[in-house]
Structure formats: structure tokens, C-alpha cells
Design a protein around this motif. Sequence first.
Motif, PDB file in Angstrom:
ATOM      1  N   UNK A  61       0.803  -1.217   0.000  1.00 28.25           N
ATOM      2  CA  UNK A  61       0.000   0.000   0.000  1.00 28.25           C
ATOM      3  C   UNK A  61       0.835   1.266   0.000  1.00 28.25           C
ATOM      4  N   UNK A  62       1.964   1.252   0.706  1.00 30.68           N
ATOM      5  CA  UNK A  62       2.801   2.442   0.830  1.00 30.68           C
ATOM      6  C   UNK A  62       4.269   2.024   0.772  1.00 30.68           C
ATOM      7  N   UNK A  63       5.067   2.810   0.079  1.00 36.10           N
ATOM      8  CA  UNK A  63       6.496   2.519  -0.082  1.00 36.10           C
ATOM      9  C   UNK A  63       7.289   3.795   0.178  1.00 36.10           C
ATOM     10  N   UNK A  64       8.416   3.665   0.855  1.00 32.64           N
ATOM     11  CA  UNK A  64       9.288   4.805   1.119  1.00 32.64           C
ATOM     12  C   UNK A  64      10.720   4.417   0.795  1.00 32.64           C
ATOM     13  N   UNK A  65      11.376   5.199  -0.052  1.00 35.17           N
ATOM     14  CA  UNK A  65      12.772   4.971  -0.399  1.00 35.17           C
ATOM     15  C   UNK A  65      13.675   5.677   0.605  1.00 35.17           C
ATOM     16  N   UNK A  66      14.683   4.968   1.102  1.00 34.00           N
ATOM     17  CA  UNK A  66      15.629   5.523   2.077  1.00 34.00           C
ATOM     18  C   UNK A  66      17.048   5.141   1.657  1.00 34.00           C
ATOM     19  N   UNK A  67      18.021   5.539   2.473  1.00 32.41           N
ATOM     20  CA  UNK A  67      19.426   5.343   2.108  1.00 32.41           C
ATOM     21  C   UNK A  67      19.837   3.879   2.070  1.00 32.41           C
ATOM     22  N   UNK A  68      19.341   3.082   3.025  1.00 33.12           N
ATOM     23  CA  UNK A  68      19.739   1.678   3.089  1.00 33.12           C
ATOM     24  C   UNK A  68      18.727   0.908   3.929  1.00 33.12           C
ATOM     25  N   UNK A  69      18.885  -0.404   3.954  1.00 33.86           N
ATOM     26  CA  UNK A  69      17.925  -1.261   4.654  1.00 33.86           C
ATOM     27  C   UNK A  69      18.024  -1.116   6.168  1.00 33.86           C
ATOM     28  N   UNK A 176       7.800  -3.980   5.982  1.00 32.71           N
ATOM     29  CA  UNK A 176       8.837  -4.790   5.348  1.00 32.71           C
ATOM     30  C   UNK A 176       9.963  -3.911   4.852  1.00 32.71           C
ATOM     31  N   UNK A 177      11.177  -4.443   4.879  1.00 34.24           N
ATOM     32  CA  UNK A 177      12.344  -3.672   4.446  1.00 34.24           C
ATOM     33  C   UNK A 177      13.097  -4.439   3.370  1.00 34.24           C
ATOM     34  N   UNK A 178      13.717  -3.674   2.450  1.00 32.61           N
ATOM     35  CA  UNK A 178      14.463  -4.258   1.342  1.00 32.61           C
ATOM     36  C   UNK A 178      15.786  -3.522   1.181  1.00 32.61           C
ATOM     37  N   UNK A 179      16.781  -4.254   0.713  1.00 36.44           N
ATOM     38  CA  UNK A 179      18.109  -3.688   0.530  1.00 36.44           C
ATOM     39  C   UNK A 179      18.512  -3.697  -0.935  1.00 36.44           C
ATOM     40  N   UNK A 180      19.210  -2.642  -1.344  1.00 36.37           N
ATOM     41  CA  UNK A 180      19.827  -2.568  -2.668  1.00 36.37           C
ATOM     42  C   UNK A 180      21.341  -2.485  -2.518  1.00 36.37           C
ATOM     43  N   UNK A 181      21.855  -3.104  -1.447  1.00 31.16           N
ATOM     44  CA  UNK A 181      23.294  -3.192  -1.273  1.00 31.16           C
ATOM     45  C   UNK A 181      23.899  -3.948  -2.456  1.00 31.16           C
ATOM     46  N   UNK A 182      25.203  -3.868  -2.585  1.00 32.21           N
ATOM     47  CA  UNK A 182      25.864  -4.382  -3.784  1.00 32.21           C
ATOM     48  C   UNK A 182      25.553  -5.851  -4.068  1.00 32.21           C
ATOM     49  N   UNK A 183      25.481  -6.688  -3.030  1.00 31.44           N
ATOM     50  CA  UNK A 183      25.323  -8.124  -3.276  1.00 31.44           C
ATOM     51  C   UNK A 183      23.907  -8.621  -3.003  1.00 31.44           C
ATOM     52  N   UNK A 184      22.924  -7.759  -3.231  1.00 33.76           N
ATOM     53  CA  UNK A 184      21.534  -8.184  -3.087  1.00 33.76           C
ATOM     54  C   UNK A 184      20.938  -8.522  -4.454  1.00 33.76           C
ATOM     55  N   UNK A 185      19.646  -8.864  -4.476  1.00 29.78           N
ATOM     56  CA  UNK A 185      19.005  -9.278  -5.725  1.00 29.78           C
ATOM     57  C   UNK A 185      19.124  -8.180  -6.775  1.00 29.78           C
ATOM     58  N   UNK A 186      18.803  -6.952  -6.393  1.00 27.77           N
ATOM     59  CA  UNK A 186      19.024  -5.767  -7.223  1.00 27.77           C
ATOM     60  C   UNK A 186      19.945  -4.834  -6.460  1.00 27.77           C
ATOM     61  N   UNK A 187      20.630  -3.943  -7.161  1.00 32.64           N
ATOM     62  CA  UNK A 187      21.607  -3.117  -6.458  1.00 32.64           C
ATOM     63  C   UNK A 187      21.649  -1.687  -6.967  1.00 32.64           C
ATOM     64  N   UNK A 188      21.892  -0.769  -6.044  1.00 31.63           N
ATOM     65  CA  UNK A 188      22.287   0.598  -6.377  1.00 31.63           C
ATOM     66  C   UNK A 188      23.506   0.956  -5.529  1.00 31.63           C
ATOM     67  N   UNK A 189      24.289  -0.063  -5.162  1.00 34.19           N
ATOM     68  CA  UNK A 189      25.444   0.120  -4.290  1.00 34.19           C
ATOM     69  C   UNK A 189      24.998   0.136  -2.841  1.00 34.19           C
ATOM     70  N   UNK A 191      21.165   1.612  -0.713  1.00 30.90           N
ATOM     71  CA  UNK A 191      19.785   1.983  -0.995  1.00 30.90           C
ATOM     72  C   UNK A 191      18.843   1.027  -0.305  1.00 30.90           C
ATOM     73  N   UNK A 192      17.705   1.547   0.154  1.00 24.66           N
ATOM     74  CA  UNK A 192      16.745   0.702   0.844  1.00 24.66           C
ATOM     75  C   UNK A 192      15.326   1.136   0.561  1.00 24.66           C
ATOM     76  N   UNK A 193      14.404   0.233   0.843  1.00 24.27           N
ATOM     77  CA  UNK A 193      12.984   0.512   0.690  1.00 24.27           C
ATOM     78  C   UNK A 193      12.256   0.034   1.938  1.00 24.27           C
ATOM     79  N   UNK A 194      11.234   0.775   2.315  1.00 20.87           N
ATOM     80  CA  UNK A 194      10.373   0.421   3.443  1.00 20.87           C
ATOM     81  C   UNK A 194       8.944   0.375   2.933  1.00 20.87           C
TER      82      UNK A 194
END
Length: 392
Positions: A61-69, A176-189, A191-194
Motif C-alpha cells: 500500500x505504501x512505499x518509502x525509499x531511504x538510504x539503506x535497509x 517490510x524492508x528491502x536492501x539494494x546493497x551491492x550483493x543483493x538481488x538488485x543493487x544501487x550500491x 539503498x533501501x525501501x520500506x
Amino acid sequence: MTLDKRLGLRFLPYGANYLDWPDMHELRAAIEHGVLFRYQTETESVASRLERRVGERLGAGHVLAVHNCTEALRLALVSTRPRVGDVVHIPAVTFVAVAGAVLSSGLIPVLVDVDDSLSMDTSLIPEGAQRAIVAHMEGTVAPLPDGVPYVIEDSAQALGATFPDGRHTGTRGYAGTFSFHHNKVLTSGEGGLLVTNDPAAWETMRCYHDHGSARVPGRYPTWNEDAYYGENLVTSEAVAAIQYQQFRHLDEVLSGLERHHAIAMDDLPERSGLDLLPRAAGDVKISLRFRCESRELRDAAVTALTERSIANWTLNKYLLPDHPVVAGRRSLYADGFPWNLAPDKTLALSRDGFARTRDLLDRTLCVPLSPELSEAEQALAVKSVRQALEAA
């Protein structure tokens, strides 16, 4: 690039292999616009577009982009409006960032032992528990505890995974939280999502993540009359643009992992004392996880794979009872905050002092799968892994 090189110890796993300049439309647009702060533009920001796309794809329902997980975990915890010193039940096997997020929020982590899949054993969580973080490690969909009002799903390693009912990990709990760290499923170096489906929680999260106020795009800075203190956890347009490009390839990555896993299941190593752990249909198949009959066989397998330049890893580093932050109650505060708030509280729930878990970790070996390879290349990669493990 030769196949041998692509099958070796790659430092660009999963989504990083899909980074491509001609595909960076959003990043180019953000740079040409000349505004990289999401609330400084009167037009729709790239970050807002990313949040909408993620919400649609994951059913959130709601998503927020943040610096990291890690920030996403802290933000989720703070939004529950806890009291300093409240406990949070977390798995005993996970990355130390989970414990760090709890501690930096002024809360106390209570380690909960895991089951054979290395997911939190929810049967150990006591009645009346208020907060728990469940980690979907290695793409494995973990069970969620019943009766806990604030369950936060750490899906850092499980973007795209689904529960048996079809819902995505990260969308069944409070947040729920998600990571876009370098070795995750997707990456931006980084980056995180809530994500959350709770509108009230969403309002708290988006205010706290930007100094306690809900910003109006193009009118920065503005302050809510009822503003409270917060932090600066706002993502940049550049990072959001790379995440948006990565999300465009999520289904491609997931299907490539599924295909590689299926090929591996049809060509398992013929080696006694070595079992491939099963994967559920909804898991993200980021790796093959082997369970060896002994630590000695695990170490021999690691040596055999490494000598052939085949990427692999073990999981002992994820055992939080042995991490200095937890074992030594480490803190930079002179009074030991927040550990000093729980001198008499039980900080671990295990039936055997984590002996079984230590044994499981000592005998577990992971080999990554490669979604970007063709089917023929994946078959060759599986053959290489099989030959190495049979020789161990």
C-alpha cells in the motif's frame, strides 16, 4: 568476457550484471534536470515514481525509499512508538545490521534460535511479545510469528519472494524492508525501501524520515505545525534512478535464477554426506545451499570450489551470539546505552544454547546462481560445481 571468468569469483552478482548505460533513462533525466534532491522538484520525482512502481509490483500500500535497509529497519521500529529499552525479538542467524538497527533505536535485541532452514523458530517467541524482526535469509521465505502486533519483515535478501498465498515477503507484517546493497538481488550500491499497508504507520514513517515533517514537493523546506524531531533518511534522485532501472529487470533476474536452480536440481553431485537443501516454490533462488555431514567435508568443499575459482560462501559470520556487538554488549555510549537498560532481561531464547545452530552453520555451504548466464552457460556452471564437489 570468457565463460571461465563469468563463472568465477564474480564481484558483480545478480542485478549488478544488468547495469547498462543505454538503459539508464531515469538517471540521465535526473541529471539533465539538475535537481537530485527529491523534494526540490515540482514535477514528480524519480523517487516517487520508484515508490509507486514498487508498490504496484509487490502489492504494498505504501512505499518509502531511504538510504539503506538498516535505516528502513530503524524507521519501522521507531514508527511503532516504543519505549526506550523495549525488547525486539530477532533471529539468532542474520546480518548484524538487524541487531544494530534495534540498538540504535534505543531498544534491546533478544536473539531467537532458528530451525533447520536457518529461519527464526517462531515457537520460541513468548506470549505477549510486542515486536519481532523476521529475516528472509538467502531468499528463503521464513514463517511469521502469530500474535505479535509489530512484525517487521527483513527482506533484504528476498526481493521478489512470495508466501504460499501469493503475497510478497515484506507485505504481510506490520512493515517490510528491502536492501539494494551491492550483493543483493538488485543493487544501487546502497539503498533501501520500506513498505507498509498501515496508513497511520506510513504517515509516521515519512515524517520521521525527513526531520519530522511531511514535505511538499517544490516548497522545501516546510514544517508541519505538529512536527516532532526526526532524521534525514531521504534518498537521492540519483540512487532512486538506478533502483528504478534495476526494478525493470527484476522479473528477468528472478526467472534466470529459477532456471539455473532447476538445471542444478537435475544435475546434483553424486557425493555421499552432501545434501542440497530444498527450496520452496516462492523462494528467491539466489544460491544452492548444501548441508554437509561434517565441518571437515564442508571445508574440503570450500577448498575444492575456491581452487576452481567458483564463488561460494559459508554462514558462520551470521551467528549473532558470537558477534562482538552482542556477545560483549558493545556500545559507544559511556553508560553502555541501551544495553544498560536491560541488565536482568533474558537476551537469548534457545533450547540448547545455540549448539545445534552452530553445528548447522559449520556444515552449511552456499554456491551462488547466475541469472545473467544463458541456459547453456548455466548448465556448464552446474557441471563445474558438481565436479568440484564430487572431488572434495
